[in-house]
Structure formats: C-alpha cells, structure tokens
Design an enzyme around this catalytic site. Structure first.
Site, PDB file in Angstrom:
ATOM      1  N   GLU A 269       0.857  -1.187   0.000  1.00  0.00           N
ATOM      2  CA  GLU A 269       0.000   0.000   0.000  1.00  0.00           C
ATOM      3  C   GLU A 269       0.886   1.227   0.000  1.00  0.00           C
ATOM      4  OE1 GLU A 269      -2.895   0.693   3.076  1.00  0.00           O
ATOM      5  OE2 GLU A 269      -3.368  -1.428   3.131  1.00  0.00           O
TER       6      GLU A 269
ATOM      7  N   ASP B 274      -6.400   8.786   9.705  1.00  0.00           N
ATOM      8  CA  ASP B 274      -5.088   8.353  10.166  1.00  0.00           C
ATOM      9  C   ASP B 274      -4.739   8.866  11.556  1.00  0.00           C
ATOM     10  OD1 ASP B 274      -3.943   6.744   8.026  1.00  0.00           O
ATOM     11  OD2 ASP B 274      -4.219   8.543   6.815  1.00  0.00           O
TER      12      ASP B 274
END
Lengths: 394, 268
Positions: free
Chosen positions: B52, B63
């Site tokens: 990724e 995040d």
C-alpha cells in the site's frame, strides 16, 4: 442524487465506521423535529435560558447615514454572546434523547466551544472541545470560559493548528467513540445530516426576523444579509426567506488581506468543489488538491470551506456571495460602535461592511436586515492589536 | 487483451500455497522519491505480497499520529500525486511486479479528475485503491468510471467492527480483498483491537467470497495470533513507518522485519 445531497453538494464522505452512526443520527433527528414535545422543550430553553426572542432593531443613525432602512437581528444578545447557542441547545437535547452521555465539539474562535460547554453543563454531559493550538493562543479568554464551564479543552497540534485541524481531530475522536459520544458540529458543514440539522436549529433566527419585520413594516425586506464562514448564522438567517423570491439574499465571506493576495477565507470567491470534513462543497485548495489555509482577522470565518447548501445557493443563483477584507470589516466594526453603541463580533462586522456598501445603491424607502451574529467582547484583544497597528486608537 | 489484476493473481497463488498475505503500508515519497522506489523493490524481494502506497493529503482524518506526521512531512518535501505516478511508472519499468494499492483521500482523486485518474492508474499499473473517506454510498461515481476503464484498479472495500447489517451490501460486488478495520477510529492504535474483534472477523469471513485482511494497529505476527485462523492476511502501516524511521530507512531492517512477520504468520 440521494437525499444526503443539496444539488451536487453535501453527501457523507466519512469512514465506514461512522456510516451506521450517521444513519442513527438521521433517524433520531427526523423523529425529534416532528415530535412536538421535543420542539417545545427546545423552544422552552431558547426562551427561558438563551433569552429569545432577540430584538430586530432599526439602526437609526446607520439608516440615516446610509440612506436606507437597516435593521439588525440582534443574535449578539443571546446567552453566551452569539447565535451558536441556538444550535447547541438543539443538538444536545437530541444527544440526550439518543441516550448519549458525552459530547465533543470543534471550535475556532471559541464561540461554539463555549456554547457547547454551556449546554453540556446545563444538561449534565461530559464535554471535550478540540481547538487548534494557534487559536488557543488567540482566544485565551474563551479557553478559560470553557474550562470554567467544566469542559476539557484539547489543544490540537497538527497541520495548521487551527479550526480545520481541530475539526479533523474531533472527527477522529468521534470515529473512535461514537458508541457513547455525540459530536456537536457548530457550523453548517460536515456529513449529512449535520448541515440540515444546523439549519433547522438556526432557523429560529429568520422565523423571528420575518415575523418581527412584518409587524414593523408590513412587508418583506428587500435584502437579507449575513456573514459566511462555514455558514451557520447565514443559513439560519436565509432559511425562512428562501422561498420569498423577491428578497435578495447576500452572504458575506472574509476576503482577509484581499482575494488577490491569496490570503483570505472566501471559499466561494475563488475555490472549487472538493471533499473535506465529510462533505462535497467549495473549498480553498492548492495545485495538488491539498486544502489551503484560510486567512481572516476573524477566527470564526477562518475556515477553508463552506456549508454545502450555500454552495448550492450560489450555483443556483438564489443567493449572492461577496467578500469583505479585514480592513473593511474593522472600519465597519468601529462605525457600529460609534453610531449605535454596539460592539459587534468581527465576524458580524463583515456583514455590516457589505451592508453599508449595498445601502448606498438602495433607495430611502427600501429595507434590509443584517444578522448581527455575535458580540465583540471576545475580540477585544484582536481589536486592540489591530487598531494599535493601524494607529486608529492613537 | 485484459491481463489479470495483480492483486487477484497474487491472492490466488497464496491460496494455492495455503499461505497468508502480508501487506505493508508506506507513505509515498519518504524518505525521498528515490529512497521510496528502492524500498518498494526491497519489499518485493523480501516477500511483501501487496504494497500500500499512501498518497499524502493535508487532512488525513482516518489516520493516527504516525501516518499524519509522515503525510505532513511528505507534503513539506513536495510529494504529490503526479510525482508518485512518475515514481511508480519508473519502478514498473524497472521490472517491479508487486501488486500496488494506493491508499488516499477522495479529494485527491476528485481534484485530479476521476476519468483521468482511472486511466493513469491503469496505464502505470496501480492495482487497487483504498479510499477511507469514500464509503459505499458515495462510490458509484468512481466505480462507474473504473468499470469503463481497461485494467483499472480495484476499489477495495473496508469493513468496520460496527458495520454489522451493512456487511452483505459492502461485500456484494467486492473484489480483491476485504479490508477489515480492527478497531474504531484511526490507523495505528497499537493492538488495541475492538472488543468483539474475533466474532466480527468470523462474521465477515462467513459472508465473504474473497480473502479478508485485517489492518489498523498490528505490529507483529503475535498481535494477530488470536484471529490467525480467521483472516487471510495482515496489514501493517504505522508500525512499519516507525520501524523505517527509527532505522533510518535501512533496507536490511525492512527486509528482516518482513521475512520474520511472514514466517511467523505462516507457521503451521
């Protein structure tokens, strides 16, 4: 498009872990606003606690000077000093109804944080407010007020350390804790149903103003005007006039140091549509599609986006959006102090500044309502520093 | 002629070998573009199954602190989507065949233009997309364009511990793998998985026709031991970024970590 959109704007751009939460919220909100008991309770607190209705005041000396009738909707006279409390009472009553025990909020200038801390104290909820580290510096008085009211203020150190980042952090915390925590959003932004919820809980501004204006003038106003950051006071001020096509609606964004300098907060003047904070709307973005920092002397307008319904009103041309620089706003602020004995919030002074320009183009028998969204006490330090720098006070 | 998607191809191979997939996340452009390209190649050599690549964005709401900081740093260094496309194109031209998934926020895609983005991804060999702020209900505009584009990347579906009744809908047309988020909230919460994690993963597994991967908060193979038999692989992001930063992006450290994790995870 689904019902989460207004035209091409709005939607629900959040992580999968919040989708059920938004669904529950939408159902609870739609039930609540159709429940007369809930609405009675909401209006009870607006009257007995917030101090509504607020006056619609004919500003005589301003009207005289600018040659048209200028009415001010006095949201600055609400408890806690701004319109923000209207929405907070509504959302916290909804949170209680949903069985939540904790609330979180983001704040820029601190007005929404103070309002949320106030509502949380009133309804015995645990309250955490996220505020950018830079705003904590700028708005120390409001930080103290929130803490006195029992709220925990979390200083956000990420990105630009302002409202945008405080909102990011509130969204992150919400995603972690949605099971027992209600996120009280203060502006007409965020994923659906927030923009709709904020509009409904701010609608009271124009419900009152329309009735008051009818009583005084026996007609509709020619122009209705309000400042636009995320757009909560303006959407509340516009709500009841939207279907009255002859009423001109004007939203005033912050032009900061001037649109041409790039240092401004006027998302609709130069922005393009994008996705931030759960919604698709006009946003300030750089050449890579990152969100740009907004600039305004007013912390409450210092936001790089705008509520999705405003984006729609702009594109459909139902409302017009203009912008006012820091300097124009500060001149208008001082003018209101001197001519009417009212110290407005710097946010509201943006609407006033454009009102003065607009009034010059209007006739003597024409009328306008300007939403005076908040009072200027919280801005004392900023105002002092500004006028010292400009030499006004000396 | 349509070639098989690298993710689907890789997962089919792993299934034949009865092995679990090891997936890493790294923020694109760190420590710099050249270093990032070398790390991608090193990871392929060390046996990472799917990679990724995080496209930095100014407002990464899904995040936690580690990836936020990495993203911020990358933006400060001038990393943007165009430069990442160039870097990946170069890596592919040098023979790298590891499946690559972009993890990014929807504004970056929308700003580039959906159709142009799909075509570019297809042209340089991006195999999948993970867009955490694009839930199922908002996917149709992008999905339609991906469906029309030859060799377009797969839009990976994310499932959360609270997805519950939504799971069948999310998985109905899912391809590649299912990304099972291990906890509520954001990336990198150090193995503090959701209280009902095993039951939730079993539920996803029972509905899914494709492999299910678990991510968020995983550091070592030991962290996933309680659910090892339910999942088909693990995704490591924040911990992997910390490891690279602390070792000053040492290729050896990265390789050793990948080999150890893979071996431990696949112990019979």
């Amino acid at each position: 498009m689904s019902n989460t959109y207004t035209g091409e704007f709005g939607g629900q751009f959040v992580s999968e872990s919040l989708m059920n939460t938004l669904g529950e919220l939408e159902r609870a909100f739609n039930e609540a606003i159709r429940d007369s008991k809930f609405m009675e309770e909401y209006h009870y607190y607006l009257k007995e606690y917030v101090g509504r209705e607020t006056p619609l005041y004919l500003a005589e000396r301003l009207s005289e000077k600018y040659g048209t009738k200028i009415y001010l909707k006095r949201e600055d006279l609400n408890h806690t000093g701004a319109h923000k409390i209207n929405n907070v009472i509504g959302q916290i009553l909804l949170a209680k109804r949903m069985g939540k025990t904790k609330v979180i909020a983001e704040t820029g200038a601190g007005q929404h944080g103070v309002a949320t801390a106030t509502g949380a104290a009133l309804f015995n909820m645990e309250c955490t407010v996220f505020m950018g580290a830079e705003d904590i510096e700028r708005q120390h008085l409001n930080v103290m007020r929130m803490e006195m009211l029992g709220a925990k203020v979390v200083s956000v150190h990420s990105g630009s350390n302002t409202l945008k980042d405080a909102t990011n952090e509130a969204i992150r915390t919400w995603a972690k804790t949605a099971e027992d925590t209600f996120y009280v959003i203060g502006s007409a932004v965020g994923p659906y149903p927030y923009p709709k919820m904020v509009k409904e809980f701010q609608r009271v501004i124009s419900v009152e103003a329309k009735k008051q204006f009818m009583e005084k003038e026996g007609k509709l106003p020619d122009v209705v005007m309000a400042c636009v950051g995320g757009g909560s006071n303006s959407i509340g001020m516009f709500a009841e006039f939207m279907d009255e096509k002859e009423v001109e609606l004007i939203g005033v964004e912050a032009a900061g140091l001037g649109i041409e300098t790039g240092k401004h907060a006027a998302a609709m003047a130069s922005g393009r549509p994008g996705i931030l904070h759960g919604m698709r709307s006009y946003l300030l973005q750089d050449e890579d599609g990152n969100i740009e920092l907004a600039h305004s002397i007013s912390a409450g307008l210092d936001y790089p986006g705008v509520g999705p319904e405003h984006a729609y009103l702009r594109d459909s041309k139902r409302a017009k959006y203009v912008s006012i620089t820091d300097k124009e706003a500060m001149d208008a602020l001082l003018e209101l102090c001197r001519l009417e004995g009212i110290i407005p919030a710097i946010e509201s002074a943006h609407a006033l500044a454009y009102a003065f320009k607009k009034a010059k183009t209007m006739k003597k028998n024409q009328t306008m309502i300007v939403c005076l969204s908040g009072r200027g006490d919280k801005d004392a330090n900023t105002i002092e520093a500004y006028f010292k720098g400009e030499g006004y006070m000396n | 002629m349509r070639e098989a998607n690298r993710i689907e191809e890789k997962l089919r191979l792993l299934q034949e070998r009865n092995e679990k997939a090891f997936i890493t996340y790294m923020t694109a452009g760190l420590p710099d573009m050249e270093g990032c390209a070398k790390l991608i190649q090193a990871q392929e050599e060390a046996g990472t199954d799917i990679l990724e690549l995080g496209i930095p964005f100014s407002d990464p709401v899904a995040d936690g602190p580690v990836i936020q900081a990495a993203s911020y740093k990358a933006i400060q260094q001038g990393v943007n989507l165009k430069k990442v496309f160039e870097m990946v194109e170069k890596v592919r031209n040098d023979g790298c065949n590891i499946p690559i998934v972009f993890m990014m926020y929807y504004n970056t895609v929308s700003f580039y233009g959906l159709a142009a983005f799909a075509v570019k991804c297809a042209a340089i060999g991006i195999d999948g997309l993970i867009i955490p702020d694009l839930p199922y209900e908002e996917q149709s505009a992008l999905q339609k364009i991906l469906d029309k584009t030859e060799q377009a990347p797969i839009l990976i579906q994310l499932v959360a511990p609270v997805s519950k009744q939504r799971i069948p809908m999310l998985l109905k047309n899912a391809r590649g793998f299912v990304y099972c988020v291990s906890s509520m909230g954001v990336t990198g919460q150090e193995a503090s998985f959701h209280k009902d994690i095993v039951k939730y993963l079993e539920k996803v597994k029972s509905v899914s026709n494709i492999p299910i991967m678990m991510g968020f908060g995983i550091r070592t193979a030991a962290d996933i031991e309680p659910m090892r038999h339910t999942i088909d692989g693990a995704i490591v992001g924040s911990h992997f970024i910390n490891l690279m930063e602390e070792s000053n992006y040492s290729i050896d450290t990265v390789k050793k970590y990948i080999q150890t994790f893979k071996a431990e995870m696949n112990q019979k």
